[in-house]
Design a protein around this motif. Structure first.
Motif, PDB file in Angstrom:
ATOM      1  N   GLU A   1       0.828  -1.208   0.000  1.00 47.22           N
ATOM      2  CA  GLU A   1       0.000   0.000   0.000  1.00 47.22           C
ATOM      3  C   GLU A   1       0.861   1.257   0.000  1.00 47.22           C
ATOM      4  OE1 GLU A   1      -2.749   0.001   3.203  1.00 47.22           O
ATOM      5  OE2 GLU A   1      -3.665  -1.920   2.672  1.00 47.22           O
ATOM      6  N   ILE A   2       2.080   1.134   0.522  1.00 45.33           N
ATOM      7  CA  ILE A   2       2.968   2.284   0.662  1.00 45.33           C
ATOM      8  C   ILE A   2       3.927   2.395  -0.522  1.00 45.33           C
ATOM      9  CG2 ILE A   2       4.735   3.337   2.142  1.00 45.33           C
ATOM     10  CD1 ILE A   2       3.475   1.702   4.462  1.00 45.33           C
TER      11      ILE A   2
ATOM     12  N   THR B   1      10.098   1.885   4.574  1.00 40.57           N
ATOM     13  CA  THR B   1       8.869   2.661   4.387  1.00 40.57           C
ATOM     14  C   THR B   1       8.836   3.876   5.298  1.00 40.57           C
ATOM     15  OG1 THR B   1       7.705   1.142   5.899  1.00 40.57           O
ATOM     16  CG2 THR B   1       7.530   0.706   3.534  1.00 40.57           C
ATOM     17  N   SER B   2       9.410   3.788   6.472  1.00 44.07           N
ATOM     18  CA  SER B   2       9.468   4.946   7.368  1.00 44.07           C
ATOM     19  C   SER B   2      10.254   6.081   6.725  1.00 44.07           C
ATOM     20  CB  SER B   2      10.086   4.542   8.702  1.00 44.07           C
ATOM     21  OG  SER B   2      10.068   5.625   9.611  1.00 44.07           O
ATOM     22  N   VAL B   3      11.437   5.758   6.201  1.00 45.27           N
ATOM     23  CA  VAL B   3      12.265   6.788   5.559  1.00 45.27           C
ATOM     24  C   VAL B   3      11.563   7.361   4.325  1.00 45.27           C
ATOM     25  CG1 VAL B   3      14.434   7.200   4.332  1.00 45.27           C
ATOM     26  CG2 VAL B   3      14.430   5.865   6.449  1.00 45.27           C
ATOM     27  N   LEU B   4      10.946   6.499   3.533  1.00 51.38           N
ATOM     28  CA  LEU B   4      10.293   6.971   2.309  1.00 51.38           C
ATOM     29  C   LEU B   4       9.062   7.830   2.601  1.00 51.38           C
ATOM     30  CD1 LEU B   4      10.605   3.838  -0.006  1.00 51.38           C
ATOM     31  CD2 LEU B   4      12.056   5.872   0.086  1.00 51.38           C
ATOM     32  N   GLN B   5       8.527   7.717   3.812  1.00 58.52           N
ATOM     33  CA  GLN B   5       7.400   8.552   4.225  1.00 58.52           C
ATOM     34  C   GLN B   5       7.864   9.819   4.954  1.00 58.52           C
ATOM     35  OE1 GLN B   5       5.267   5.393   6.390  1.00 58.52           O
ATOM     36  NE2 GLN B   5       3.577   5.637   4.951  1.00 58.52           N
ATOM     37  N   GLY B   6       9.204  10.011   4.962  1.00 65.86           N
ATOM     38  CA  GLY B   6       9.728  11.217   5.582  1.00 65.86           C
ATOM     39  C   GLY B   6       9.885  11.142   7.085  1.00 65.86           C
ATOM     40  N   LYS B   7       9.858   9.927   7.624  1.00 61.78           N
ATOM     41  CA  LYS B   7      10.008   9.723   9.061  1.00 61.78           C
ATOM     42  C   LYS B   7      11.407   9.193   9.373  1.00 61.78           C
ATOM     43  CE  LYS B   7       5.138   8.320   9.285  1.00 61.78           C
ATOM     44  NZ  LYS B   7       4.229   7.172   9.575  1.00 61.78           N
TER      45      LYS B   7
END
Length: 321
Positions: free
Chosen positions: A22-23, A308-314
């Motif tokens: 989904e991400i 996914t955390s990094v790719l979401q800016g986290k």
């Protein structure tokens, strides 16, 4: 807005990957037991926003020159000697690993290898299978007990402490050598800090769990094995390059030390004609320190959480530094 693209350099179970689709759009190498070829890796590096690498994937300056969009590399291991961190950081790429989740599984394997080597379990199994068991005798395949013996742990990180807890349950005296003293472990386990040389001289079982660095490469060399007791048993569950394998072979053949249990080698997969594999007093495993189903699943999920955390800016969950 299109989803970022993530590539995994081995085939992993789809049920572990599905929640993350989904991400991100996720691609995988077609094999779970063969490394990705260089051509494919270069192609994927050029397209990926995030990549999940295995410890056998060498990520260096040459391959990173292809990485135009790459933001994060998640290494499926605690160790990261396969990653050129300086180049990765200079390119502004985040690097992560998988600490904590594999501690107990690796400690289990370490102690299982220690027991198998000390009590000569593989030799005994082969003795039965080959039809050599004709009668009982008092010293048939007699090995070494654990109780009241000194275990020397080189590298007292999370895994080292977990091995020490298991050793305590077997009534062993715990010696350790580490870059820093571990006061909590000393209180909890009555562990004694030693110099490297003192640990080698006093230990009945020497267990190597130190990470591979410029300082630890070839740490266990001819001099190290000569310092050990002739009854000593050497266990390595860290990285193969920490050991001078020729020196280890000579120490075993000459009787300088009694036996060795190895989960890692300088070159992996190891050549079946490797001299160490010819010795009955050596137990050899195919780098399976963390290979429980539960742990490997947790490692894969942690890698994907990091990506996914990094790719979401986290922030990443477990950055290397």
């Amino acid at each position: 807005m299109s989803k970022p693209y993530v590539y995994i350099t081995r085939q992993v179970p789809e049920q572990l990957v599905e929640p993350y689709r989904e991400i991100a759009n996720i691609g995988m190498w077609k094999h779970d037991d063969l490394p990705v070829d260089q051509e494919t890796l270069e192609k994927e590096m050029a397209e990926a926003d995030g990549i999940v690498t295995m410890l056998s994937d060498k990520v260096n300056e040459e391959i990173l020159q292809k990485a135009k969009r790459l933001k994060v590399i998640a290494n499926l291991a605690v160790g990261y000697d396969n990653l050129d961190l300086k180049v990765i950081e200079n390119r502004g790429i985040v690097a992560t690993n998988t600490p904590d989740v594999l501690t107990e599984a690796t400690a289990d394997l370490t102690f299982a290898l220690l027991l198998a080597t000390g009590r000569r379990l593989i030799e005994a199994d082969q003795f039965v299978r080959q039809g050599k068991w004709k009668q009982w005798s008092p010293f048939l395949l007699a090995g070494s007990e654990m109780n009241q013996k000194n275990i020397g742990i080189v590298g007292m990180g999370r895994i080292g402490e977990a091995v020490a807890r298991r050793a305590k349950g077997f009534g062993m005296e715990i010696l350790y050598h580490n870059r820093t003293k571990k006061e909590e472990a000393e209180k909890e386990l009555a562990a004694q800090f030693c110099s490297f040389e003192e640990l080698l001289e006093k230990s009945d079982f020497v267990v190597c769990l130190t990470p591979l660095t410029d300082e630890t490469k070839g740490l266990f060399n001819k001099d190290a094995f000569e310092r050990m007791k002739q009854t000593a048993i050497f266990i390595n569950v860290s990285r193969g390059a920490v050991v001078d394998e020729e020196a280890l072979y000579d120490a075993l053949v000459s009787g300088q030390i009694r036996a060795a249990g190895l989960d890692v080698f300088q070159q992996e997969p190891v050549d079946p004609n490797h001299p160490l594999l010819s010795l009955n007093q050596v137990v050899c495993l195919p780098h399976i320190g963390s290979a429980s189903e539960e742990t490997r699943e947790a490692m894969i999920k942690l890698c994907l959480d990091n990506v996914t955390s990094v790719l979401q800016g986290k922030p990443p969950v477990t950055p290397i530094r």
